[in-house]
Design a protein around this motif. Structure first.
Motif, PDB file in Angstrom:
ATOM      1  N   VAL A 203       0.848  -1.206   0.000  1.00 18.37           N
ATOM      2  CA  VAL A 203       0.000   0.000   0.000  1.00 18.37           C
ATOM      3  C   VAL A 203       0.874   1.243   0.000  1.00 18.37           C
ATOM      4  CG1 VAL A 203      -1.696   1.312   1.313  1.00 18.37           C
ATOM      5  CG2 VAL A 203      -1.931  -1.162   1.118  1.00 18.37           C
ATOM      6  N   ARG A 204       0.722   2.057  -1.068  1.00 21.06           N
ATOM      7  CA  ARG A 204       1.509   3.286  -1.193  1.00 21.06           C
ATOM      8  C   ARG A 204       0.639   4.529  -1.350  1.00 21.06           C
ATOM      9  NH1 ARG A 204       3.275  -0.138  -5.021  1.00 21.06           N
ATOM     10  NH2 ARG A 204       2.600   1.274  -6.680  1.00 21.06           N
ATOM     11  N   SER A 205      -0.675   4.357  -1.423  1.00 22.14           N
ATOM     12  CA  SER A 205      -1.561   5.504  -1.613  1.00 22.14           C
ATOM     13  C   SER A 205      -2.920   5.200  -1.003  1.00 22.14           C
ATOM     14  CB  SER A 205      -1.723   5.821  -3.103  1.00 22.14           C
ATOM     15  OG  SER A 205      -2.420   4.767  -3.760  1.00 22.14           O
ATOM     16  N   ALA A 206      -3.696   6.261  -0.785  1.00 25.61           N
ATOM     17  CA  ALA A 206      -5.038   6.100  -0.238  1.00 25.61           C
ATOM     18  C   ALA A 206      -5.939   5.331  -1.206  1.00 25.61           C
ATOM     19  CB  ALA A 206      -5.641   7.466   0.073  1.00 25.61           C
ATOM     20  N   ALA A 207      -5.697   5.491  -2.509  1.00 24.47           N
ATOM     21  CA  ALA A 207      -6.499   4.768  -3.505  1.00 24.47           C
ATOM     22  C   ALA A 207      -6.307   3.261  -3.354  1.00 24.47           C
ATOM     23  CB  ALA A 207      -6.122   5.213  -4.912  1.00 24.47           C
ATOM     24  N   GLU A 208      -5.079   2.822  -3.093  1.00 22.20           N
ATOM     25  CA  GLU A 208      -4.837   1.389  -2.905  1.00 22.20           C
ATOM     26  C   GLU A 208      -5.458   0.893  -1.601  1.00 22.20           C
ATOM     27  OE1 GLU A 208      -0.671   0.862  -5.397  1.00 22.20           O
ATOM     28  OE2 GLU A 208      -0.577   1.319  -3.247  1.00 22.20           O
ATOM     29  N   LEU A 209      -5.430   1.723  -0.594  1.00 22.39           N
ATOM     30  CA  LEU A 209      -6.072   1.366   0.668  1.00 22.39           C
ATOM     31  C   LEU A 209      -7.579   1.216   0.472  1.00 22.39           C
ATOM     32  CD1 LEU A 209      -4.920   0.973   3.574  1.00 22.39           C
ATOM     33  CD2 LEU A 209      -5.770   3.259   4.091  1.00 22.39           C
ATOM     34  N   LYS A 210      -8.162   2.095  -0.338  1.00 21.80           N
ATOM     35  CA  LYS A 210      -9.602   2.002  -0.630  1.00 21.80           C
ATOM     36  C   LYS A 210      -9.920   0.740  -1.421  1.00 21.80           C
ATOM     37  CE  LYS A 210     -11.765   5.752  -1.967  1.00 21.80           C
ATOM     38  NZ  LYS A 210     -12.035   7.022  -2.661  1.00 21.80           N
ATOM     39  N   ARG A 211      -9.023   0.325  -2.309  1.00 21.25           N
ATOM     40  CA  ARG A 211      -9.261  -0.905  -3.078  1.00 21.25           C
ATOM     41  C   ARG A 211      -9.312  -2.121  -2.149  1.00 21.25           C
ATOM     42  NH1 ARG A 211      -5.271   1.407  -6.772  1.00 21.25           N
ATOM     43  NH2 ARG A 211      -6.332   2.263  -8.603  1.00 21.25           N
TER      44      ARG A 211
END
Length: 506
Positions: A203-211
Motif C-alpha cells: 500500500v503506497r496511496s489512499a487509492a490502494e487502501l480504498k481498493r
C-alpha cells in the motif's frame, strides 16, 4: 441520481443536518470532544497508555530490524541488479514490462485475492491456497522492485511485537506435544505473516487502501447475501448452537460460507467497519450506494448470526470508530442507539438478555473451558502446550484437566488459548502487537487531516478493538481464514497509519 437529490427525504436530511450544525447540541458536542482530547493529552493515566513505548521507538533503528529488513529485501536487490545487467533486453520485452506493471499493482491483486479467499465455501477450500496466494503477491512485490527499484518490504512499519509473536509461533512448533500437527498450524500463521508483510509493503496511496477496503466490502456483501438466503430458504435450527429452553422463539442461526455462525459473525465484525469507512470516504454516489448496500446486508446478517460476543464486539467497534473519526458526533451516536432499541426484533432482544442469564447452557459451558485453559497455563506458563488447538487438546486429555459433557475444542477465549499454546512469549507478542497497532493507528488518526486514509485507518483500528473485546468470550482463530482476516485488518491499520504519517509530514 437527480431524483434522489431532489427528493423530499434528501431535503429533510439536509435541513436536519443544517439545524444540527447551528444547534446548542452541536456546540456542546464540540466542547465535549475538545475536553476528551485534553484528557487524553494531559491525563497521567491515559498519556502513558497512548504514547509509543521504548521498544516500539527503538525498533526501526535496531540491529535486528536492519538485519531482517536486509535479508527480506535481498531477493529484490538481486533481481534489480540482474535487471541492470540486461536492462536493454528487459526494456524491449513485452512480457517483462507486463510483469513489472503487475508488480506495481500488487494492492489491486490483493483486493481480488481477499475477495476470493473468503467467499469460497469451506468444503471447496484448502488453506494451502491462502499461503500460495500470498506467496504469489510477494513475488509480485519483488517484480515491482526489479522493474522500478523503489519497492521494498517495509519491516520497520510492522514493528517488534508481531516479530516476537511469530518467533513464539516457531518455538511453539519446536516444543509442541504434537509436533507434526503443529507444522500444519505453522502454515496458517505463515500465511497470516505474509498477509501483514505484503499489505503494509504494497500500500503506497489512499487509492490502494480504498481498493483493499472494497475487497473486504465485497466479501461482506456476497457472504451476507448467502446468509440471508439461508434464512429465507428455511435453515433448520441447530440445537448445538443455542439453548432452546431460553430461546424458544429464535430462528436458525445463519453461517453463510463459514461452517459456523460464530465464525461468520467474527468475519462481519472484522470487515463491517471497513465497509462503513468506504461509505464515508467514497467520492462517487454510485460507490457510496454499493458500499451502503453491502453495509446494510452485513448488519442484517450479523443480526441473523445471533452471536452475542460478536454483537458486543461490533458495538465497541462502532463506538471507537465514531470517537476516532468525529468525536463531536458521540452524543448523537448514543442517542440514535437508544432510539433504535425499541425497533429491535424480539428474538434479538431476548438473545441479548440471555447474556446476563446464569442458566444459559451456552454461557455456562464456557466456564469449564476457561478453567481448562487456565490449568494449562498454570502448568506450562513459559512454553505452553505447543502450537495449535490439537496440542492443547492433547495436553488437557493427558492431565485430565477438563470435566464437562461437551468435548474440549479450545479455551473459548483468544488470550487464554494463545497463552496455553505459545506460552508467555506468545501472549506478550499478541497483546503487544494489538496494543501497539491500535495506539499507532489512533495516534495517526488524531494527528492527520480529513482524508480517505484517516477514515479507513480509524475503521481498521475500531475493528481491532471490537475483535479484542469479542476475543474475551470466543477464540477468533479457530478457523485459519478468520485468523488471516484478523491479521489483514491489523495490517490495514498499520498501512493506513503509514499513509497518515506521510500526509502529516508532507
Amino acid at each position: 441520481m437527480t431524483l434522489l437529490k431532489e427528493s423530499y427525504l434528501c431535503h429533510l436530511l439536509l435541513l436536519l443536518a443544517a439545524a444540527y450544525q447551528n444547534s446548542a447540541l452541536h456546540r456542546l458536542a464540540v466542547r465535549l470532544g475538545a475536553w476528551c482530547n485534553r484528557q487524553i493529552e494531559e491525563s497521567a493515566i491515559l498519556r502513558p497508555l497512548c504514547r509509543e513505548g521504548a521498544v516500539a521507538r527503538s525498533w526501526p533503528g535496531s540491529q535486528t530490524c536492519r538485519l531482517l529488513s536486509w535479508l527480506l529485501n535481498l531477493p529484490g536487490r538481486l533481481l534489480r541488479a540482474f535487471y541492470h545487467l540486461l536492462e536493454d533486453a528487459f526494456e524491449s520485452s513485452f512480457f517483462a514490462q507486463l510483469v513489472f506493471r503487475l508488480g506495481d499493482e500488487t494492492a489491486v491483486a490483493q483486493s481480488w485475492l481477499i475477495l476470493l479467499l473468503w467467499i469460497i465455501p469451506y468444503e471447496y477450500w484448502n488453506n494451502a491456497y491462502t499461503l500460495l496466494g500470498f506467496l504469489a503477491l510477494l513475488l509480485l512485490l519483488h517484480a515491482g522492485a526489479m522493474g522500478r527499484g523503489d519497492r521494498r518490504l517495509d519491516v520497520e512499519r510492522i514493528g517488534f511485537y508481531p516479530l516476537l509473536f511469530f518467533g513464539a509461533v516457531i518455538l511453539g512448533v519446536v516444543f509442541s506435544l504434537t509436533r507434526n500437527v503443529s507444522v500444519r498450524f505453522l502454515i496458517y500463521h505463515l500465511s497470516a505473516a505474509l498477509c501483514v508483510l505484503v499489505t503494509v509493503s504494497a500500500v503506497r496511496s489512499a487509492a490502494e487502501l480504498k481498493r483493499l477496503a472494497a475487497g473486504a466490502s465485497g466479501c461482506v456483501a456476497i457472504s451476507s447475501l448467502y446468509g440471508i438466503y439461508q434464512r429465507l430458504s428455511g435453515l433448520e435450527v441447530n440445537e448445538s448452537y443455542v439453548d432452546l429452553d431460553l430461546n424458544a422463539d429464535m430462528p436458525s442461526r445463519v453461517m453463510s460460507f463459514f461452517d459456523n455462525p460464530n465464525t461468520f459473525a467474527e468475519v462481519l465484525l472484522l470487515l463491517l467497519p471497513l465497509t462503513l469507512a468506504l461509505i464515508l470516504c467514497s467520492k462517487h454516489l454510485f460507490t457510496k450506494l454499493l458500499a451502503s448496500g453491502a453495509f446494510l446486508l452485513g448488519v442484517a446478517a450479523m443480526g441473523m448470526t445471533y452471536c452475542r460476543a460478536a454483537w458486543i464486539g461490533i458495538a465497541c467497534a462502532m463506538v471507537v470508530m465514531v470517537f476516532l473519526w468525529k468525536p463531536k458526533l458521540m452524543p448523537l451516536f448514543f442517542a440514535l442507539c437508544l432510539l433504535a432499541i425499541p425497533f429491535l426484533p424480539a428474538s434479538i432482544w431476548n438473545r441479548i438478555l440471555t447474556i446476563f442469564d446464569s442458566s444459559d447452557s451456552s454461557t455456562n459451558s464456557r466456564f469449564p473451558l476457561f478453567k481448562a485453559g487456565l490449568d494449562v497455563i498454570v502448568r506450562q506458563p513459559l512454553s505452553g502446550a505447543g502450537l495449535g488447538t490439537a496440542a492443547v487438546q492433547r495436553y488437557v486429555k493427558l492431565l485430565n484437566l477438563y470435566h464437562a459433557r461437551t468435548p474440549f475444542v479450545h479455551s473459548h477465549n483468544t488470550y487464554l488459548q494463545v497463552w496455553a499454546e505459545l506460552g508467555i512469549l506468545g501472549i506478550t507478542g499478541l497483546v503487544g502487537s494489538l496494543l501497539w497497532g491500535v495506539k499507532r493507528a489512533a495516534h495517526a488518526v488524531r494527528h492527520c487531516g480529513s482524508s480517505a486514509a484517516r477514515t479507513i485507518t480509524a475503521a481498521a483500528c475500531a475493528a481491532l478493538c471490537g475483535a479484542m473485546v469479542c476475543g474475551l468470550a470466543d477464540y477468533l482463530w479457530n478457523y485459519p481464514r478468520v485468523m488471516c482476516m484478523f491479521w489483514f485488518v491489523f495490517a490495514m491499520a498499520l498501512a493506513g497509519a503509514k499513509l497518515c504519517g506521510e500526509t502529516a509530514e508532507a
